[in-house]
Write an enzyme that holds these catalytic residues in place. Structure first.
Site, PDB file in Angstrom:
ATOM      1  N   HIS A   1       5.640   3.777   2.501  1.00  0.00           N
ATOM      2  CA  HIS A   1       4.336   3.924   3.158  1.00  0.00           C
ATOM      3  C   HIS A   1       4.012   5.385   3.510  1.00  0.00           C
ATOM      4  O   HIS A   1       2.869   5.813   3.403  1.00  0.00           O
ATOM      5  CB  HIS A   1       4.320   3.058   4.428  1.00  0.00           C
ATOM      6  CG  HIS A   1       2.950   2.624   4.854  1.00  0.00           C
ATOM      7  ND1 HIS A   1       2.707   1.416   5.475  1.00  0.00           N
ATOM      8  CD2 HIS A   1       1.745   3.227   4.758  1.00  0.00           C
ATOM      9  CE1 HIS A   1       1.408   1.308   5.730  1.00  0.00           C
ATOM     10  NE2 HIS A   1       0.806   2.395   5.313  1.00  0.00           N
TER      11      HIS A   1
ATOM     12  N   ASP B   1      -3.275  -5.945  -1.355  1.00  0.00           N
ATOM     13  CA  ASP B   1      -2.552  -4.824  -0.761  1.00  0.00           C
ATOM     14  C   ASP B   1      -2.107  -5.178   0.658  1.00  0.00           C
ATOM     15  O   ASP B   1      -2.932  -5.474   1.520  1.00  0.00           O
ATOM     16  CB  ASP B   1      -3.453  -3.587  -0.731  1.00  0.00           C
ATOM     17  CG  ASP B   1      -2.717  -2.380  -0.157  1.00  0.00           C
ATOM     18  OD1 ASP B   1      -1.851  -1.831  -0.864  1.00  0.00           O
ATOM     19  OD2 ASP B   1      -2.997  -2.002   1.005  1.00  0.00           O
TER      20      ASP B   1
ATOM     21  N   LYS C   1       4.524  -2.428   1.584  1.00  0.00           N
ATOM     22  CA  LYS C   1       5.008  -1.070   1.851  1.00  0.00           C
ATOM     23  C   LYS C   1       6.153  -1.074   2.849  1.00  0.00           C
ATOM     24  O   LYS C   1       6.129  -1.812   3.836  1.00  0.00           O
ATOM     25  CB  LYS C   1       3.857  -0.203   2.391  1.00  0.00           C
ATOM     26  CG  LYS C   1       2.611  -0.264   1.521  1.00  0.00           C
ATOM     27  CD  LYS C   1       1.473   0.586   2.056  1.00  0.00           C
ATOM     28  CE  LYS C   1       0.180   0.250   1.335  1.00  0.00           C
ATOM     29  NZ  LYS C   1      -0.478  -0.950   1.867  1.00  0.00           N
TER      30      LYS C   1
ATOM     31  N   TYR D   1       0.943  -3.601   8.916  1.00  0.00           N
ATOM     32  CA  TYR D   1      -0.381  -4.174   9.194  1.00  0.00           C
ATOM     33  C   TYR D   1      -0.306  -5.459  10.022  1.00  0.00           C
ATOM     34  O   TYR D   1      -1.335  -5.975  10.437  1.00  0.00           O
ATOM     35  CB  TYR D   1      -1.143  -4.490   7.884  1.00  0.00           C
ATOM     36  CG  TYR D   1      -1.404  -3.320   6.984  1.00  0.00           C
ATOM     37  CD1 TYR D   1      -1.304  -2.006   7.438  1.00  0.00           C
ATOM     38  CD2 TYR D   1      -1.749  -3.522   5.641  1.00  0.00           C
ATOM     39  CE1 TYR D   1      -1.536  -0.932   6.584  1.00  0.00           C
ATOM     40  CE2 TYR D   1      -1.984  -2.451   4.790  1.00  0.00           C
ATOM     41  CZ  TYR D   1      -1.873  -1.162   5.263  1.00  0.00           C
ATOM     42  OH  TYR D   1      -2.101  -0.108   4.413  1.00  0.00           O
TER      43      TYR D   1
END
Length: 284
Positions: free
Chosen positions: A79, A12, A46, A17
């Site tokens: 997201h 994931d 995402k 991030y």
């Protein structure tokens, strides 16, 4: 890399991030070593909120693919339902600290995501942090080409999300639980916050099975057909978190764990509270 070695195949990721380069390098190395083939992996990323304008979606996806050094994603999620002002800033805020919205509708963003499937950049598309009213809007969209394959939501025994999970599953939308362990390492934790991993009642169930509390928290989701994505930086815990297929929680234990719900959220995205598409004002 420790995760792939331990047997994990679902990875994931997200643009927001800031670690897609490193993950891409890890994946490449494991493919080069012959540990896995690309088709063995299920890689998710995402679309971040500053790329909701239709014209920006494909470029954002291509950037993620380049960072991950892949030519396709298995699943690409929106997201958040909220679009933010486009630009370098991931969290554009006004002088009150509230998110500056983009003038976009997530139905238009969804159309651009559908085009990614047709272009072969992604195998499937889905959503994250959407409430059931927002999902309903997508499902009822005239000319809908692909319905969301997945909704990734915060979910653990303190936030069991029963209504939303039941709704999604009834519509054929798989559910993935993020923060299944309650995100104990979050920087903004307050001392008075409840701690799932230290919950005596969960510890008691874990002891009965000779398992860790984390393993029980993960097994709980698996038994309700919820996909689970634990995050850990410790190779030892990564291995431990994978050992959840050799025991089963009883119906009573499942009911007990469900009873811990207190609708307690770690990820409130409070800077989005004034946004027209803020998802957490709805009951579910």
């Amino acid at each position: 890399m420790a995760a792939i070695d331990a047997g994990y195949r679902h990875i994931d990721c997200a643009y927001a991030y800031h670690n897609e380069n490193e993950i891409g390098e890890g994946i490449q190395q494991k493919i080069k070593e012959g540990v896995v083939k690309r088709e063995d992996l299920f890689v998710v990323s995402k679309l971040w909120s500053t790329f909701h304008e239709k014209s920006l979606v494909k470029g954002a996806c291509q950037k993620t693919l380049a960072n991950l050094k892949l030519d396709y994603l298995d699943l690409y999620l929106m997201h958040w339902p909220m679009g933010f002002k486009a630009g370098e800033e991931l969290f554009p805020a006004d002088d009150k600290g509230m998110a500056i919205p983009s003038n976009t509708d997530f139905l238009d963003t969804w159309e651009a995501m559908e085009e990614l499937v047709d272009a072969g950049l992604v195998k499937a598309i889905g959503i994250s942090n959407f409430n059931h009213e927002q999902i309903e809007r997508i499902l009822n969209k005239p000319g809908l080409k692909y319905k969301p394959a997945n909704n990734q939501i915060e979910c653990n025994p303190y936030l069991t999300q029963e209504k939303l999970v039941t709704y999604c599953q009834s519509k054929g939308i798989a559910v993935t639980a993020y923060s299944p362990l309650g995100s104990p390492d979050r920087p903004w934790a307050k001392p008075e916050d409840p701690s799932l991993l230290d919950d005596p009642k969960i510890k008691e169930i874990a002891a009965k099975h000779n398992k860790s509390t984390a393993q029980v928290l993960l097994r709980f989701q698996i038994q309700r057909n919820v996909i689970v994505i634990p995050k850990s930086a410790s190779p030892q815990r990564i291995v431990e978190n994978f050992k959840v297929f050799d025991f089963k929680l009883t119906k009573e234990e499942m009911a007990t764990i469900f009873s811990f719900n207190r609708n307690w959220r770690v990820y409130t995205m409070s800077m989005g509270k004034t946004h027209k598409d803020y998802p957490f004002n709805a009951e579910y």
